[in-house]
Write a protein that holds these residues in place. Structure first.
Motif, PDB file in Angstrom:
ATOM      1  N   ASN A  18       0.827  -1.206   0.000  1.00 51.58           N
ATOM      2  CA  ASN A  18       0.000   0.000   0.000  1.00 51.58           C
ATOM      3  C   ASN A  18       0.862   1.257   0.000  1.00 51.58           C
ATOM      4  OD1 ASN A  18      -3.111  -0.521   0.429  1.00 51.58           O
ATOM      5  ND2 ASN A  18      -2.028  -2.138   1.530  1.00 51.58           N
ATOM      6  N   LEU A  19       0.242   2.378  -0.383  1.00 45.70           N
ATOM      7  CA  LEU A  19       0.942   3.647  -0.480  1.00 45.70           C
ATOM      8  C   LEU A  19       1.637   4.016   0.821  1.00 45.70           C
ATOM      9  CD1 LEU A  19       1.533   6.283  -2.088  1.00 45.70           C
ATOM     10  CD2 LEU A  19      -0.640   7.173  -1.192  1.00 45.70           C
ATOM     11  N   ALA A  20       1.031   3.731   1.946  1.00 48.03           N
ATOM     12  CA  ALA A  20       1.590   4.130   3.242  1.00 48.03           C
ATOM     13  C   ALA A  20       3.019   3.667   3.421  1.00 48.03           C
ATOM     14  CB  ALA A  20       0.726   3.605   4.386  1.00 48.03           C
ATOM     15  N   VAL A  21       3.381   2.506   2.861  1.00 47.49           N
ATOM     16  CA  VAL A  21       4.695   1.908   3.125  1.00 47.49           C
ATOM     17  C   VAL A  21       5.676   2.124   1.969  1.00 47.49           C
ATOM     18  CG1 VAL A  21       3.787   0.214   4.742  1.00 47.49           C
ATOM     19  CG2 VAL A  21       3.903  -0.361   2.316  1.00 47.49           C
ATOM     20  N   ILE A  22       5.376   3.066   1.094  1.00 51.90           N
ATOM     21  CA  ILE A  22       6.304   3.423   0.022  1.00 51.90           C
ATOM     22  C   ILE A  22       7.074   4.666   0.448  1.00 51.90           C
ATOM     23  CG2 ILE A  22       6.527   4.177  -2.373  1.00 51.90           C
ATOM     24  CD1 ILE A  22       3.973   2.626  -2.992  1.00 51.90           C
ATOM     25  N   GLY A  23       8.386   4.550   0.541  1.00 51.25           N
ATOM     26  CA  GLY A  23       9.214   5.688   0.886  1.00 51.25           C
ATOM     27  C   GLY A  23       9.965   6.204  -0.325  1.00 51.25           C
ATOM     28  N   LYS A  24      10.700   7.273  -0.115  1.00 56.80           N
ATOM     29  CA  LYS A  24      11.559   7.788  -1.183  1.00 56.80           C
ATOM     30  C   LYS A  24      12.840   6.980  -1.291  1.00 56.80           C
ATOM     31  CE  LYS A  24       9.884  12.574  -0.748  1.00 56.80           C
ATOM     32  NZ  LYS A  24       9.204  12.619  -2.055  1.00 56.80           N
ATOM     33  N   THR A  25      13.328   6.500  -0.172  1.00 59.92           N
ATOM     34  CA  THR A  25      14.555   5.711  -0.160  1.00 59.92           C
ATOM     35  C   THR A  25      14.388   4.382   0.563  1.00 59.92           C
ATOM     36  OG1 THR A  25      15.341   6.780   1.872  1.00 59.92           O
ATOM     37  CG2 THR A  25      15.969   7.802  -0.215  1.00 59.92           C
ATOM     38  N   SER A  26      13.203   4.075   1.046  1.00 65.37           N
ATOM     39  CA  SER A  26      12.986   2.854   1.819  1.00 65.37           C
ATOM     40  C   SER A  26      11.809   2.072   1.267  1.00 65.37           C
ATOM     41  CB  SER A  26      12.745   3.189   3.297  1.00 65.37           C
ATOM     42  OG  SER A  26      11.613   4.015   3.442  1.00 65.37           O
ATOM     43  N   SER A  27      11.837   0.771   1.495  1.00 66.14           N
ATOM     44  CA  SER A  27      10.767  -0.122   1.065  1.00 66.14           C
ATOM     45  C   SER A  27      10.396  -1.036   2.219  1.00 66.14           C
ATOM     46  CB  SER A  27      11.206  -0.958  -0.137  1.00 66.14           C
ATOM     47  OG  SER A  27      11.569  -0.154  -1.226  1.00 66.14           O
ATOM     48  N   ALA A  28       9.223  -1.621   2.120  1.00 59.27           N
ATOM     49  CA  ALA A  28       8.720  -2.470   3.202  1.00 59.27           C
ATOM     50  C   ALA A  28       8.981  -3.936   2.922  1.00 59.27           C
ATOM     51  CB  ALA A  28       7.221  -2.249   3.381  1.00 59.27           C
ATOM     52  N   LEU A  29       9.084  -4.693   3.981  1.00 57.46           N
ATOM     53  CA  LEU A  29       8.992  -6.141   3.896  1.00 57.46           C
ATOM     54  C   LEU A  29       7.505  -6.469   3.871  1.00 57.46           C
ATOM     55  CD1 LEU A  29      10.193  -9.045   4.120  1.00 57.46           C
ATOM     56  CD2 LEU A  29      10.026  -8.787   6.597  1.00 57.46           C
ATOM     57  N   VAL A  30       7.037  -7.107   2.811  1.00 53.49           N
ATOM     58  CA  VAL A  30       5.614  -7.415   2.664  1.00 53.49           C
ATOM     59  C   VAL A  30       5.410  -8.900   2.930  1.00 53.49           C
ATOM     60  CG1 VAL A  30       3.619  -7.365   1.124  1.00 53.49           C
ATOM     61  CG2 VAL A  30       5.348  -5.563   0.977  1.00 53.49           C
ATOM     62  N   LEU A  31       4.674  -9.198   4.000  1.00 52.81           N
ATOM     63  CA  LEU A  31       4.434 -10.573   4.405  1.00 52.81           C
ATOM     64  C   LEU A  31       2.985 -10.956   4.157  1.00 52.81           C
ATOM     65  CD1 LEU A  31       6.259 -10.634   7.883  1.00 52.81           C
ATOM     66  CD2 LEU A  31       7.139 -11.427   5.676  1.00 52.81           C
ATOM     67  N   PRO A  32       2.717 -12.219   3.850  1.00 56.21           N
ATOM     68  CA  PRO A  32       1.331 -12.680   3.728  1.00 56.21           C
ATOM     69  C   PRO A  32       0.717 -12.888   5.103  1.00 56.21           C
ATOM     70  CG  PRO A  32       2.819 -14.520   3.423  1.00 56.21           C
ATOM     71  CD  PRO A  32       3.694 -13.294   3.590  1.00 56.21           C
ATOM     72  N   SER A  33      -0.606 -12.861   5.178  1.00 52.14           N
ATOM     73  CA  SER A  33      -1.257 -13.098   6.466  1.00 52.14           C
ATOM     74  C   SER A  33      -1.348 -14.582   6.791  1.00 52.14           C
ATOM     75  CB  SER A  33      -2.664 -12.476   6.483  1.00 52.14           C
ATOM     76  OG  SER A  33      -3.477 -13.053   5.475  1.00 52.14           O
ATOM     77  N   THR A  34      -1.168 -15.437   5.785  1.00 48.03           N
ATOM     78  CA  THR A  34      -1.104 -16.888   5.996  1.00 48.03           C
ATOM     79  C   THR A  34       0.011 -17.435   5.115  1.00 48.03           C
ATOM     80  OG1 THR A  34      -2.732 -17.332   4.258  1.00 48.03           O
ATOM     81  CG2 THR A  34      -3.567 -17.107   6.498  1.00 48.03           C
ATOM     82  N   GLY A  35       0.539 -18.580   5.467  1.00 52.40           N
ATOM     83  CA  GLY A  35       1.583 -19.186   4.653  1.00 52.40           C
ATOM     84  C   GLY A  35       2.903 -18.445   4.786  1.00 52.40           C
ATOM     85  N   THR A  36       3.813 -18.752   3.882  1.00 53.30           N
ATOM     86  CA  THR A  36       5.136 -18.153   3.917  1.00 53.30           C
ATOM     87  C   THR A  36       5.469 -17.529   2.572  1.00 53.30           C
ATOM     88  OG1 THR A  36       6.127 -20.277   3.289  1.00 53.30           O
ATOM     89  CG2 THR A  36       5.992 -19.782   5.651  1.00 53.30           C
ATOM     90  N   LEU A  37       6.554 -16.786   2.532  1.00 50.72           N
ATOM     91  CA  LEU A  37       7.036 -16.199   1.287  1.00 50.72           C
ATOM     92  C   LEU A  37       7.621 -17.298   0.401  1.00 50.72           C
ATOM     93  CD1 LEU A  37       8.884 -13.128   2.806  1.00 50.72           C
ATOM     94  CD2 LEU A  37       6.822 -13.014   1.413  1.00 50.72           C
ATOM     95  N   THR A  38       7.278 -17.257  -0.861  1.00 48.45           N
ATOM     96  CA  THR A  38       7.807 -18.238  -1.809  1.00 48.45           C
ATOM     97  C   THR A  38       8.409 -17.527  -3.002  1.00 48.45           C
ATOM     98  OG1 THR A  38       5.661 -18.435  -2.918  1.00 48.45           O
ATOM     99  CG2 THR A  38       6.117 -19.993  -1.150  1.00 48.45           C
TER     100      THR A  38
END
Length: 459
Positions: free
Chosen positions: A180-200
């Motif tokens: 989402n827009l809230a977690v977009i920075g000019k020089t930083s990015s977010a770790l985006v995790l799923p609410s279930t399961g794992t990252l693949t």
């Protein structure tokens, strides 16, 4: 033909080669926070929450509340009363009453998007001071997350806040609700995790056959670019960093955690299964792992959808039940469970959760037992450091067409700007005063003339 690093990343992301390309923690260490650990957890209620039925006056105003709300008003006898306060919560939010009693819940009344201080009269006479595209879901979501009321936002307040912090191998800004827009920075990015399961790793297969082996080899080529030039090598380093982040995060979110046991229905004892509860469970795990992640500050974005209740908000005659009641019940139990989990690890005073939403709803219910798009709304703040019994802002005159209603249906001019509300949380979180204008582009408007951050916290 030459290709820029940005274009290369767009291309590789499109092929599915990057499992977590939006999760690269490439921040600029401008001003690292000092002091004890703090975390802010923004809970976005997508669709436009009816805050007027979430926080309800119980004094003499309740009679006018019922008269103005019409098809969606809730009787006083059904409400979740708050000790010592002239307000109550929706009947479905009883899980939060113990938090109020212990001083861990605060109310923010009639907050919303403002470009400049407005009254009903200035709203009507000064179009240049009105926020752009009010009542639009997408625009108001961008207003809340980007905090640019009269301009297009390409980054969000959590991202800009993280821009001012130091780097870590795993980003300290984490979304369990997508990019989402809230977690977009000019020089930083977010770790985006799923609410279930794992990252693949998208496109990768553990099944060995000719086709899969060729595909896996192609994916591996993106993370090994020795001798292919600066852009390719820099991108390969980012890809490998993303894979390392995924491994670290998967270890945390897939392991058994005693904290999950706090997310239960306080009446039945049944485990909570709503998506907002699952998201907050994962936030709790990431906070519990803060030491191993090297995080002195963490910023989280979670969400709950389904609040655009133009019809069926209430069950017609049984206004304490319906779609809205179900949503608020899930939200209250999830927030309460999360707070108990933070208490269990001694972090309740170091973590603050707060609600946001597109906009409020019309005070007057419609003929379909629902409500329509409006403007200001009420919000909740939960944490062990909030001011006990705190009630901030000003509840509007509940008479339709009254002093704050810019329509005849109860679309109220906000009494509190988003900057005054979220700015208080950001300052508590550790944002230096010198950085507040960067995080909040319109900060100068809301830090002068008697305006400023709400006094949400004890310290």
């Amino acid at each position: 033909m030459t290709i820029s690093r940005r274009d290369f990343l767009k291309v590789t992301a499109g092929t599915g080669a990057l499992a977590a390309i939006g999760q690269l923690g490439r921040t600029t260490a401008i001003a690292a926070p000092s002091g004890s650990y703090r975390a802010m957890v923004g809970v976005f209620l997508f669709g436009g929450n009816d805050g007027w039925n979430m926080v309800i006056p119980t004094d003499a105003r309740h009679a006018q509340y019922l008269a103005s709300r019409g098809t969606v008003g809730i009787k006083a006898s059904q409400l979740t009363g708050l000790t010592g306060a002239p307000y109550a919560l929706h009947p479905a939010m009883a899980a939060l009453r113990p938090l109020w009693d212990e001083g861990s819940l605060a109310l923010v009344l009639n907050a919303g998007t403002l470009f400049a201080p407005l009254t009903k009269a200035t709203y009507q006479s000064r179009a240049d001071l009105r926020p752009m595209n009010l009542l639009s879901h997408s625009d108001e979501q961008a207003h809340w997350q980007g905090l640019r009321a009269r301009d297009f936002a390409t980054d969000g307040f959590m991202g800009r806040l993280t821009d001012r912090m130091g780097t870590s191998a795993v980003p300290s800004m984490i979304s369990i609700a997508g990019s989402n827009l809230a977690v977009i920075g000019k020089t930083s990015s977010a770790l985006v995790l799923p609410s279930t399961g794992t990252l693949t790793r998208s496109g990768y297969s553990s099944m060995s056959n000719a086709a899969n082996n060729a595909k896996n080899a192609a994916l591996a080529s993106f993370s090994s670019a020795t001798g292919l030039g600066d852009v390719a090598e820099a991108s390969a380093r980012d890809i490998n960093a993303s894979y390392d982040q995924a491994i670290t995060a998967n270890t945390i979110i897939s392991a058994n955690s005693a904290l999950d046991g706090y997310f239960v229905n306080p009446v039945t004892g049944a485990a909570l299964t709503s998506d907002v509860a699952r998201q907050l469970m994962r936030v709790a795990r990431m906070i519990d792992a803060r030491g191993s992640l090297g995080h002195g500050r963490q910023t989280f974005f979670v969400s709950q959808g389904g609040y655009d209740n133009h019809s069926g908000q209430t069950n017609g005659g049984n206004n304490d039940t319906g779609t809205h009641a179900n949503l608020l019940g899930d939200l209250a139990m999830a927030l309460a469970g999360f707070h108990r989990a933070m208490q269990a690890i001694g972090m309740a005073e170091n973590v603050t959760s707060f609600t946001m939403s597109d906009f409020g709803r019309t005070y007057r219910g419609n003929a379909q037992n629902g409500t329509d798009h409006a403007w200001g709304s009420n919000h909740l703040v939960v944490g062990g450091n909030v001011a006990p019994g705190g009630i901030f802002g000003a509840y509007p005159d509940p008479v339709l067409g009254g002093a704050a209603d810019v329509s005849s249906e109860g679309r109220f001019v906000p009494a509190v700007a988003q900057e005054e509300y979220i700015g208080a949380i950001a300052r508590w979180h550790g944002v230096a005063d010198a950085d507040l204008p960067y995080v909040f582009p319109n900060w100068s408007t809301w830090s002068t003339g008697g305006r400023g951050p709400l006094g949400l916290f004890r310290t």
